[in-house]
Design a protein around this motif. Structure first.
Motif, short mmCIF file in Angstrom:
data_model
loop_
_atom_site.label_atom_id
_atom_site.label_comp_id
_atom_site.label_asym_id
_atom_site.label_seq_id
_atom_site.Cartn_x
_atom_site.Cartn_y
_atom_site.Cartn_z
N ALA A 239 5.52 4.08 3.44
CA ALA A 239 6.80 4.49 2.83
C ALA A 239 7.83 3.39 2.95
O ALA A 239 8.61 3.14 2.01
CB ALA A 239 7.29 5.78 3.50
N GLN A 240 7.87 2.71 4.10
CA GLN A 240 8.79 1.58 4.27
C GLN A 240 8.45 0.45 3.29
O GLN A 240 9.32 -0.12 2.64
CB GLN A 240 8.71 1.07 5.70
N ALA A 241 7.17 0.13 3.18
CA ALA A 241 6.75 -0.94 2.29
C ALA A 241 7.07 -0.61 0.84
O ALA A 241 7.52 -1.47 0.07
CB ALA A 241 5.25 -1.20 2.45
N ALA A 242 6.83 0.64 0.43
CA ALA A 242 7.11 1.05 -0.94
C ALA A 242 8.60 0.99 -1.24
O ALA A 242 9.01 0.53 -2.32
CB ALA A 242 6.57 2.46 -1.19
N LEU A 243 9.42 1.43 -0.32
CA LEU A 243 10.86 1.35 -0.52
C LEU A 243 11.28 -0.11 -0.69
O LEU A 243 12.06 -0.45 -1.60
CB LEU A 243 11.58 1.97 0.68
N LEU B 103 -0.11 3.55 0.69
CA LEU B 103 0.75 2.76 -0.17
C LEU B 103 0.46 3.05 -1.65
O LEU B 103 1.39 3.14 -2.47
CB LEU B 103 0.57 1.27 0.13
N VAL B 104 -0.80 3.23 -2.00
CA VAL B 104 -1.13 3.59 -3.39
C VAL B 104 -0.52 4.93 -3.74
O VAL B 104 0.04 5.12 -4.83
CB VAL B 104 -2.66 3.59 -3.58
N THR C 242 3.03 -1.57 -8.65
CA THR C 242 1.71 -2.20 -8.61
C THR C 242 1.34 -2.54 -7.18
O THR C 242 2.12 -3.15 -6.45
CB THR C 242 1.72 -3.48 -9.48
N VAL C 243 0.12 -2.16 -6.78
CA VAL C 243 -0.41 -2.50 -5.47
C VAL C 243 -1.61 -3.41 -5.67
O VAL C 243 -2.57 -3.03 -6.35
CB VAL C 243 -0.82 -1.25 -4.66
N LEU C 244 -1.54 -4.61 -5.10
CA LEU C 244 -2.62 -5.58 -5.20
C LEU C 244 -3.27 -5.78 -3.84
O LEU C 244 -2.57 -5.91 -2.82
CB LEU C 244 -2.09 -6.93 -5.69
N ILE C 245 -4.59 -5.83 -3.80
CA ILE C 245 -5.31 -6.17 -2.58
C ILE C 245 -6.15 -7.41 -2.84
O ILE C 245 -6.33 -7.82 -3.98
CB ILE C 245 -6.20 -5.01 -2.08
N GLY C 246 -6.66 -7.99 -1.75
CA GLY C 246 -7.43 -9.22 -1.89
C GLY C 246 -6.57 -10.42 -2.18
O GLY C 246 -7.03 -11.40 -2.78
N CYS C 247 -5.32 -10.38 -1.76
CA CYS C 247 -4.39 -11.47 -2.05
C CYS C 247 -4.54 -12.59 -1.02
O CYS C 247 -4.81 -12.34 0.16
CB CYS C 247 -2.95 -10.95 -2.05
N GLN D 170 3.96 7.89 -6.67
CA GLN D 170 5.17 8.72 -6.67
C GLN D 170 6.37 7.96 -7.21
O GLN D 170 7.19 8.52 -7.95
CB GLN D 170 5.45 9.20 -5.25
N TRP D 171 6.48 6.69 -6.87
CA TRP D 171 7.59 5.87 -7.38
C TRP D 171 7.51 5.72 -8.90
O TRP D 171 8.55 5.52 -9.56
CB TRP D 171 7.58 4.49 -6.72
#
Length: 467
Positions: A263-267, A297-298, A351-356, A303-304
């Motif tokens: 939730a902190q990261a999304a905000l 996070l996804v 947008t949530v990216l993994i493997g960065c 929700q956002w």
């Protein structure tokens, strides 16, 4: 803040017949046309501010503070109008825009109170003499402000400048020229003629002001523009005061609640569509919490998606998507978002990216959009090391329940502001001092009054009596 084309202010808009055409980023409809100031108008604004500088510097500090109180009252009366203008020009939700206006009002009031009590120091010297260090206004301040929080940022720079006895030439961002001009007009109406001059325009206007015979150039915007301003100030002798781009990291330590951390990261990543100076730009998560954190996070991102506004314009959307597409091409994966939607406007999904990996632009440059690139690290020292390996130095957030890790983080992270367990936390009146490519000098707080003044040392000693 993002800027395109290497100019002094980002280009929003279509420039036709030396006119700014502002488009609603929700609908692509025209919401305003503003004439671009001519070089002659820019020069006259600087000259007018220079003519007013001497009398304004001599005005008692209490009277300057009272004028700023009056300006704050005028802005308060027009708060809904300013919020609506801002929303139409930049796409910011009206309630968020109103929050920025309210923050600007509070800042004007703060400087109206702080300005009259801004003081120098006395020094211990000889018994029969007095030694003083007295702050004096620097003179004329060119203020170049951004589009993502136009009222709050302008209120800080203009308020601190005028209450300390400087005069100002203000150029609002061309992405929200109507909002910027209306705010500045309200403030100028409470001041004597020439104390606050306003010019509208594009990057060429900003460049002319930065190279003009002024004493300070205060700029909030891109790092590329900040470097150009620094070069201009080196030629003219003006003082640069810069808050520029950021690539703020967020570290998720082992042992924290993954849902709370998400939730902190999304905000941090998605508020105002990621268009905040201290937005979360890159996320480092401890391997022990990675799976649960990423899943949460996804969910937060989805929700956002129901309440996020558009990006400021389509050109900026292309920039944001370019970073995302570059990461995807280099092996990252989008768990949600990552594609330009159809329809009008400049919308872009959370947008949530993994493997960065660090070499990706989405990790190494300021994206300034609703993108959360995640990198899984094996331990906290690795997160600190990778978060610190960056040319920017604006802010960072650390989420940890380990006090030793918290202490180590704020000691080692090479940024101006470190937030522990609160992505947008901060006390009223707090200042920031960016580092590296993120700028120089204090922004906001009582320290900004020091930036707007120069110290004169005075030694007063008695003359010898005639013999």
């Amino acid at each position: 803040m993002i800027q395109f084309g290497g100019g002094y202010c980002s280009s929003v808009t279509v420039l036709e017949n030396r006119e700014l055409t502002v488009l609603d980023p929700r609908t692509d409809e025209v919401v305003g046309r503003v004439p671009i100031a001519t070089p002659e108008r820019c020069d006259e604004a600087v000259a007018s501010a220079r003519r007013a500088a001497s009398d304004w510097a001599r005005t008692p500090a209490a009277e300057r503070g009272a004028a700023l109180h009056a300006a704050a009252a005028a802005v308060r009366e027009a708060a809904d109008e300013l919020a609506a203008l801002n929303s139409r020009e930049t796409g910011k939700p009206v309630e968020d825009a109103r929050g920025g206006v309210d923050a600007g009002i509070g800042t004007l009031v703060q400087y109206a109170e702080l300005g009259p009590v801004h003081r120098g120091r006395s020094l211990h010297g000889a018994w029969d003499a007095a030694d003083l260090m007295v702050p004096e206004p620097r003179g004329v301040v060119a203020v170049l402000t951004p589009w993502n929080d136009p009222v709050a940022v302008a209120a800080g720079l203009i308020g601190a400048a005028v209450v300390t006895g400087n005069t100002v030439v203000h150029k609002p961002s061309e992405r929200c020229p109507q909002t910027g001009r209306r705010f500045a007009e309200l403030v100028a109406a409470a001041l004597p003629p020439g104390v606050l001059e306003i010019v509208d325009g594009d990057g060429a206007v900003g460049a002319r002001l930065a190279s003009a015979p002024v004493d300070v150039v205060a700029h909030v915007g891109s790092s590329a523009t900040g470097r150009a301003i620094t070069e201009a100030c080196a030629r003219t002798g003006a003082r640069p005061l810069l808050e520029n781009g950021g690539n703020d990291p967020l570290i998720v330590d082992a042992g924290v609640d993954p849902g709370w951390a998400a939730a902190q990261a999304a905000l941090g990543a998605f508020a105002n569509a990621g268009q905040i100076c201290v937005s979360v730009e890159r996320i480092f998560v401890h391997a022990a919490e990675a799976d649960a954190f990423i899943e949460a996070l996804v969910g937060e991102a989805r929700q956002w998606a129901d309440r996020i506004g558009p990006l400021v314009d389509r050109a900026h959307r292309e920039h944001v998507h370019g970073h995302v597409q570059g990461a995807l091409d280099a092996g990252a994966h989008a768990l949600t978002g990552g594609a330009i939607p159809g329809g009008p406007g400049a919308f872009y999904p959370p947008t949530v990216l993994i493997g960065c990996v660090p070499a990706m632009a989405v990790m190494s440059e300021e994206t300034f959009g609703p993108v959360a690139p995640v990198r899984v690290v094996r331990d906290f020292p690795t997160a600190l090391q990778e978060a610190s390996a960056d040319r920017y130095g604006l802010a960072a957030t650390v989420l940890t329940s380990d006090m030793e890790h918290a202490q180590r983080a704020w000691r080692e992270l090479p940024v101006g502001t470190v937030k522990v367990n609160n992505v947008f936390g901060g006390a009223p009146g707090g200042a920031s001092q960016p580092r590296g490519d993120s700028g120089s000098g204090f922004g906001f707080g009582p320290e900004l009054l020091d930036e707007m003044t120069a110290v004169k040392v005075v030694h007063l000693a008695p003359a010898p009596r005639p013999t």
